[in-house]
Design an enzyme around this catalytic site. Structure first.
Site, PDB file in Angstrom:
ATOM      1  N   CYS B 124       0.819  -1.219   0.000  1.00 18.28           N
ATOM      2  CA  CYS B 124       0.000   0.000   0.000  1.00 18.28           C
ATOM      3  C   CYS B 124       0.850   1.265   0.000  1.00 18.28           C
ATOM      4  O   CYS B 124       0.687   2.133  -0.838  1.00 18.28           O
ATOM      5  CB  CYS B 124      -0.941   0.008   1.198  1.00 18.28           C
ATOM      6  SG  CYS B 124      -2.243  -1.215   1.059  1.00 18.28           S
ATOM      7  N   HIS B 125       1.730   1.374   0.960  1.00 17.87           N
ATOM      8  CA  HIS B 125       2.485   2.620   1.090  1.00 17.87           C
ATOM      9  C   HIS B 125       3.981   2.379   1.241  1.00 17.87           C
ATOM     10  O   HIS B 125       4.721   3.251   1.665  1.00 17.87           O
ATOM     11  CB  HIS B 125       1.932   3.449   2.256  1.00 17.87           C
ATOM     12  CG  HIS B 125       0.447   3.647   2.170  1.00 17.87           C
ATOM     13  ND1 HIS B 125      -0.430   2.860   2.855  1.00 17.87           N
ATOM     14  CD2 HIS B 125      -0.298   4.488   1.424  1.00 17.87           C
ATOM     15  CE1 HIS B 125      -1.672   3.225   2.552  1.00 17.87           C
ATOM     16  NE2 HIS B 125      -1.615   4.195   1.692  1.00 17.87           N
TER      17      HIS B 125
END
Lengths: 425, 172
Positions: B124-125
């Site tokens: 995701c990040h």
């Protein structure tokens, strides 16, 4: 609202009887029939009406969907599929509602950028503007919770990521998240309460919209020249001029809306949301709906959890401060040569942030997102305050009528009937 | 006036409390937090198994010799959240690592055996974790936490209960 000019005179005995007990017809007449509208408005001023239509459309399709939807973690996904396959015209209701959210945001973003370009937030319209910001925030909360309801992979992980934002709050973060979830992770209690709130918030939006319109009708509309109505020549009555124009623009917008619904109904969504929620696997590429992408890019641009969350919420808070950050007295960017250029740079930065929000958080994308994020805040916190001090605006026209008709003038509303409402206090 | 206001404020607060408290995990959810047992025998070296406890994802990883060595040979001062590997596993079982399976940034599930340290990588990040579940890069602020668990035998663990603690009712 008794201060409004009203030329409504009840004719029948019943109308007189009713009007003396509840002056509803007079209110409608003064707000939507006799209300003076600047004669130089462009189609950018029709988005208020389009947004009212979109809110109504979302509420109607949403209420109908709620008759078929089941807000339970084990049943929600299947009930949405049943809506798509089994319910008569369920596919239409759902595609109208899902794409309607996107149309709502397209319209609200045009509405907001129009506001920023023409300086509509400036005195005396600050309260009107703040009510708009509140509506925008409520819209984002509603849209986010609505996206969770189908309980697909993007629903589940979107809910996880967004609720986890609050865990960044020092000390009480975990308690807040636990109260949002109603459990130890996103689960059935979360879905259930999100459904309840998703049903509630649109009606709260409707309430704030009433205040928004009320405030608008106290201070009157801004216009492309950014100068007030000074005489009857500057204005035309709301009906038929604005009524017909708003209706026409709404119909054109409905055609645009229908094009998405019937030809590209899933283009604005995400294929992963047709996979049932699985708490053991996160989709490889997780992104929010397009209308959240600029804010998502700002969140990811900051390499610190709490810092990213502060920047993201700060991006909305700074919008609310614009009436006090902009030091220029001239409203319309048509007469502000420098602001006009900075406005378009800001628009490009926002679009770029949206594009970057959909890209993976690596390499050049991160650097670009950081530059754009920095500019987003510089625009509001540095450019807006300084421009008012250093910019030399172009001379303003002496009246709205002059911008439309030249110096000769022409027929407008009867003098007196069209004085700007604010001057009547 | 002040007394009336004070009484009113207390009344409003007392009435608001049940509304807020009802949002917290309910009795059913809390009861579902009873400890779960995991049989380690089928987990071969290098394998990561996902289990759930209290609705939360948990990784049980049977680490290889190299992975253990990589986790131990680390300059602790260089870590964002310094913790020796020995504090993250149970004594006598250095190969078994049990950690929560949600990234400490925003809760995504990191991918096993990925990333520069071959521990986990969050898609995701971009947070990076090593073979001890410790954060080594990206926006995650802390290491993947170790849930309470205990070895009931050499090949079985019970998650939700700390070593040597008497069995007790699970609560929030």
């Amino acid at each position: 609202m008794s201060q409004h000019a009203t030329t409504y005179v009840p004719k029948s005995r019943f109308a007189k009887w009713f009007e003396s007990r509840l002056p509803l017809a007079g209110l409608v007449h003064s707000s939507f029939i006799a209300f003076p509208v600047p004669r130089n408005l462009t189609y950018f001023w029709t988005f208020g009406a389009i947004l009212i239509f979109m809110l109504a459309a979302q509420i109607v399709t949403g209420v109908w969907l709620a008759m078929h939807y089941v807000p339970h973690a084990n049943l929600a996904f299947d009930s949405v599929e049943a809506i798509m396959r089994d319910v008569n015209y369920g596919w239409l209701l759902r595609y109208l509602h899902a794409n309607g959210a996107s149309m709502f945001f397209i319209a609200v973003y045009i509405h907001i950028f129009r506001n920023l370009y023409y300086g509509s937030y400036k005195a005396p319209r600050e309260v009107l503007y703040l009510l708009g910001i509140i509506i925008f925030i409520l819209m984002m909360a509603t849209a986010f919770m609505g996206y969770v309801l189908p309980w697909g992979q993007m629903s589940f992980w979107g809910a996880t990521v967004i609720t986890n934002l609050f865990s960044a709050v020092p000390v009480v973060g975990d308690t807040i998240v636990s109260l949002l979830w109603g459990g130890y992770s996103v689960g059935n209690p979360t879905l259930n309460r999100f459904f309840a709130l998703h049903y509630l918030l649109p009606f709260m939006i409707a309430g704030v919209v009433v205040l928004h319109i009320w405030a608008l009708h106290v201070v009157g509309q801004n216009n492309p020249a950014g100068i007030p109505i000074k005489s009857g020549k500057d204005a035309v009555p709301f009906t038929p001029y604005a009524t017909v124009k708003d209706l026409f623009a709404t119909v054109v917008f409905m055609m645009f809306f229908a094009w998405w619904v019937f030809f590209l109904p899933n283009y604005l969504g995400h294929a992963d949301n047709y996979i049932p929620a699985n708490p053991a696997v996160t989709p490889a590429h997780i992104v929010p709906e397009w209308y959240f992408l600029p804010f998502y890019a700002i969140l990811r641009a900051i390499p610190d959890k709490l810092g990213g969350v502060i920047a993201m919420f700060g991006a909305i808070v700074v919008l609310a401060l614009v009436p006090w950050l902009d030091t220029s007295r001239v409203r319309s960017a048509n007469y502000r040569p420098l602001y006009r250029q900075f406005f378009w740079v800001f628009v490009i930065v926002c679009v770029l942030l949206g594009w970057l929000g959909a890209k993976p958080p690596e390499g050049g994308y991160v650097i670009a997102a950081r530059i754009c994020t920095a500019w987003y805040f510089i625009h509001f916190l540095v450019v807006l305050p300084l421009l008012g001090l250093f910019e030399t605006p172009k001379p303003l026209p002496s009246s709205i009528a002059e911008t439309v008709l030249g110096k000769k003038g022409g027929a407008g509303m009867p003098v007196g009937a069209a004085a700007e409402p604010s001057t009547r206090g | 006036m002040i007394a009336t206001g004070a009484v009113g404020a207390v009344g409003v607060g007392a009435l608001a409390w049940p509304f807020v408290a009802s949002l917290a995990p309910d009795a059913q959810t809390v009861a579902a937090g009873a400890p779960v047992e995991v049989d380690l025998a089928p987990i071969s070296p290098g394998q990561i198994v996902k289990v759930f406890w209290r609705g939360k994802l948990i990784f049980v990883r049977n680490r290889t010799e190299e992975e253990i060595k990589a986790a131990q040979d680390v300059n602790l001062a260089s870590l964002p959240d310094p913790q020796p590997d020995s504090a993250r596993v149970k004594e006598g079982h250095p190969n078994i690592l049990v950690v929560y399976g949600n990234c400490t940034h925003l809760g995504c599930v990191p991918l096993g055996n990925e990333g520069p340290f071959h521990g986990w990588f969050c898609p995701c990040h971009g947070s990076v974790f090593d073979t001890s579940g410790r954060v080594r890069g990206g926006p995650a602020p802390i290491n993947l936490p170790v849930p309470p668990y205990t070895f009931v035998s050499d090949t079985k663990i019970r998650i939700g209960e700390e070593s040597n603690a008497a069995p007790k009712a699970a609560h929030a």
